[in-house]
Design a protein around this motif. Structure first.
Motif, PDB file in Angstrom:
ATOM      1  N   SER A 179       0.830  -1.203   0.000  1.00  0.00           N
ATOM      2  CA  SER A 179       0.000   0.000   0.000  1.00  0.00           C
ATOM      3  C   SER A 179       0.868   1.257   0.000  1.00  0.00           C
ATOM      4  O   SER A 179       2.010   1.254   0.432  1.00  0.00           O
ATOM      5  N   TYR A 180       0.278   2.327  -0.519  1.00  0.00           N
ATOM      6  CA  TYR A 180       0.884   3.653  -0.532  1.00  0.00           C
ATOM      7  C   TYR A 180       2.250   3.677  -1.225  1.00  0.00           C
ATOM      8  O   TYR A 180       3.259   4.026  -0.640  1.00  0.00           O
ATOM      9  N   GLY A 214      -3.829   3.211  -1.868  1.00  0.00           N
ATOM     10  CA  GLY A 214      -2.812   4.240  -1.970  1.00  0.00           C
ATOM     11  C   GLY A 214      -1.965   4.165  -3.221  1.00  0.00           C
ATOM     12  O   GLY A 214      -0.950   4.847  -3.322  1.00  0.00           O
TER      13      GLY A 214
END
Length: 282
Positions: A179-180, A214
């Protein structure tokens, strides 16, 4: 104590000394691995102050480690955990020389550059945590060679490109977090759906959406499908105005052509005389 007893004690001590295993010699691969890692890192907080050349030559003494963040097992580097030390620099490919490494945690630092594909040589690696750094580039598909991987945590970096499909073949993988980042493309089906048995319902997500959020370019289950890029309101208004203006120009041009043609017909030679003859005299 009699001489007989002293001789017997000496004989027992000698036998124990001969039967005891020799001390583990320093592994040259571990020395090369750690020394190169130290050269590649900046250490503004001094967390690696005891990482010296003398320590690299013998980082382990059986199960005892002489280096901060290093865990030893039978004279070999077994775990490397250096999280949250504000370390900068890059991850060197020579880290793959720690061939007995089973856990690598360099999270919450300021590391940059790419993830070396040479890490695939760490065939015993079970935990890879490089999260919360500034790593960039692609996720190496070669990591699929690390068949014992249970944890891959790469969240909070600047990684780009697709998630390699090969990572879905890691059957032991229980934690996966990318994520991100700046990843793009479809989420591999083998990471999105369960492929094994167990009590989980068939079709349930292997890893949920929190593992992939993300990343603006990622799409597919468990994230929403790829969105088609529709025209914006301004674009639609612009197209409408352009079409109207084009129609007006074409209409005006047609009228001008018709008037010009009519004018030419009215001024054709000889026609004026014919008309005057039809007019009555006053």
């Amino acid at each position: 104590m009699s001489r007989h007893h002293l001789a017997a004690a000496a004989a027992i001590a000698a036998a124990l000394f001969l039967l005891s295993p020799p001390p583990c010699a320093a592994d040259p691969d571990d020395e090369r691995c750690l020394s190169r890692l130290h050269q590649s890192l900046s250490d503004p907080s001094g967390g690696l102050r005891n990482w010296t050349k003398a320590s690299f030559s013998a980082p382990c003494d059986g199960f005892f480690s002489h280096l901060q963040g290093v865990t030893c097992n039978n004279g070999r580097v077994y775990k490397l955990a250096l999280p949250g030390l504000s370390l900068g620099g890059a991850i060197p490919p020579e880290l793959s020389n720690c061939t007995n490494l089973q856990s690598l945690d360099l999270s919450a630092n300021a590391l940059s550059g790419a993830i070396p594909p040479e890490l695939a040589a760490l065939l015993n690696l079970a935990v890879l945590n490089l999260s919360a750094n500034a790593l960039s580039g692609a996720i190496p598909r070669e990591l699929a060679s690390c068949a014992y991987l249970n944890v891959i945590d790469l969240h909070g970096n600047q990684l780009s490109g697709p998630i390699p499909d090969e990572l879905g073949l890691l059957v032991r993988l229980s934690t996966f977090d990318v994520s991100y980042n700046r990843l793009s493309g479809p989420i591999p089906a083998l990471l999105a759906n369960r492929t094994g048995g167990g009590t989980a319902a068939v079709g349930a997500a292997r890893f949920n959406a929190s593992s992939f959020v993300g990343n603006k370019g990622l799409y597919g289950y468990p994230l929403p499908p790829m969105r088609t890029r529709g025209l914006s309101v301004l674009a639609i208004v612009g197209i409408g105005l352009g079409s109207g203006l084009l129609s007006l120009v074409l209409s005006f041009s047609a009228v001008c052509l018709w008037l010009r043609a009519t004018d030419r017909t009215a001024t054709t030679p000889g026609e004026e005389g014919k008309i005057s003859q039809l007019m009555p005299d006053y």
